[in-house]
Design a protein around this motif. Structure first.
Motif, short mmCIF file in Angstrom:
data_model
loop_
_atom_site.label_atom_id
_atom_site.label_comp_id
_atom_site.label_asym_id
_atom_site.label_seq_id
_atom_site.Cartn_x
_atom_site.Cartn_y
_atom_site.Cartn_z
N LEU A 12 -24.34 33.84 -3.83
CA LEU A 12 -23.78 34.23 -2.69
C LEU A 12 -22.29 34.70 -2.99
N ARG A 15 -21.92 37.82 -4.93
CA ARG A 15 -22.35 38.94 -4.04
C ARG A 15 -21.47 39.27 -2.92
N GLU A 17 -21.32 37.59 -0.20
CA GLU A 17 -22.20 37.36 0.90
C GLU A 17 -22.05 35.85 1.74
N THR A 18 -22.52 35.33 2.78
CA THR A 18 -22.15 34.37 3.40
C THR A 18 -23.75 33.78 3.89
N ARG A 86 -28.06 33.47 11.89
CA ARG A 86 -27.38 34.59 11.37
C ARG A 86 -26.37 35.18 12.17
N ALA A 91 -23.27 35.61 9.87
CA ALA A 91 -23.54 35.55 7.97
C ALA A 91 -24.26 36.68 7.83
N ASP A 92 -24.34 36.89 6.47
CA ASP A 92 -25.24 37.81 6.00
C ASP A 92 -26.75 37.28 6.05
N TRP A 93 -26.67 35.94 5.64
CA TRP A 93 -27.99 35.42 5.44
C TRP A 93 -28.27 34.28 6.38
N GLY A 120 -32.50 38.04 5.96
CA GLY A 120 -31.25 38.45 5.18
C GLY A 120 -30.76 39.93 5.67
N PRO A 121 -29.73 40.34 4.97
CA PRO A 121 -28.95 41.54 5.68
C PRO A 121 -29.67 42.66 5.63
N GLU A 165 -33.65 40.77 -3.76
CA GLU A 165 -32.77 41.76 -3.16
C GLU A 165 -31.93 42.18 -4.39
#
Length: 181
Positions: A12, A15, A17-18, A86, A91-93, A120-121, A165
């Motif tokens: 994460l 990437r 991402e959160t 999410r 959050a992204d995830w 997920g996003p 992903e």
């Protein structure tokens, strides 16, 4: 600290991402596992422990009709919990756990029935056919063992989704660089 939690935080972070966590039967164990990793604050937004069924609706937006019809131990409930946390925590995830750790059955489900979900996003809702990932588990063991295996399982599903992903994105970049199909 598990290697799965370490891998989740590392992926994460790389990437950018959160992650947000919604927990029922695990009662905060997933969040504790993630936050045991040094640097987790770069990727971990927070968690909601919605142990009471009503809180799944009130805090996470799980459909009240679904909860009334099927109870809290259900694949769709898990999916909506992941999507809801999410959304709620930005959050992204989102990941979620719901199930029966024992000693007694709940909502007509036997001890060891667990659902874990990842959203997920992709922009899809977990409740849709093409959205997030939900896995149904039938676990054996003590209450503590069922809860611990639920933590391990939801992190494993998230890792698989993150890896999938990443592979898909790399494939798209390769196609663009090669100018082909």
């Amino acid at each position: 600290m598990s290697s799965s939690a370490t891998d989740v935080v590392r992926l994460l972070t790389v990437r950018g991402e959160t992650l947000a966590v919604a927990e029922s039967l695990t009662g905060g164990l997933v969040a504790a596992e993630i936050t045991s990793v040094p640097g987790a604050s770069r990727a971990f937004r927070g968690s909601v422990t919605a142990y009471a069924t009503a809180l799944k609706h009130e805090l996470l937006g799980v459909d009240a009709g679904l909860l009334a019809a099927r109870g809290a131990v259900d694949a769709q409930v898990a999916a909506q919990m992941a999507a809801g946390v999410r959304r709620a925590l930005g959050a992204d995830w989102g990941i979620a756990t719901t199930g029966v750790a024992g000693p007694d059955e709940q909502d007509g489900q036997p001890v060891g029935t667990v659902f874990v979900a990842v959203e997920g996003p992709s922009g899809q809702d977990a409740g849709s056919a093409s959205g997030g990932k939900v896995e149904a588990l039938r676990l054996n063991g003590s209450r503590a063992e069922i809860r611990r295996e639920s933590v391990r399982s939801v992190l494993a599903v998230l890792l698989r989704e993150l890896a999938g992903e990443q592979t898909g994105n790399e494939r798209a970049q390769d196609t663009e660089q090669n100018g082909g199909f």
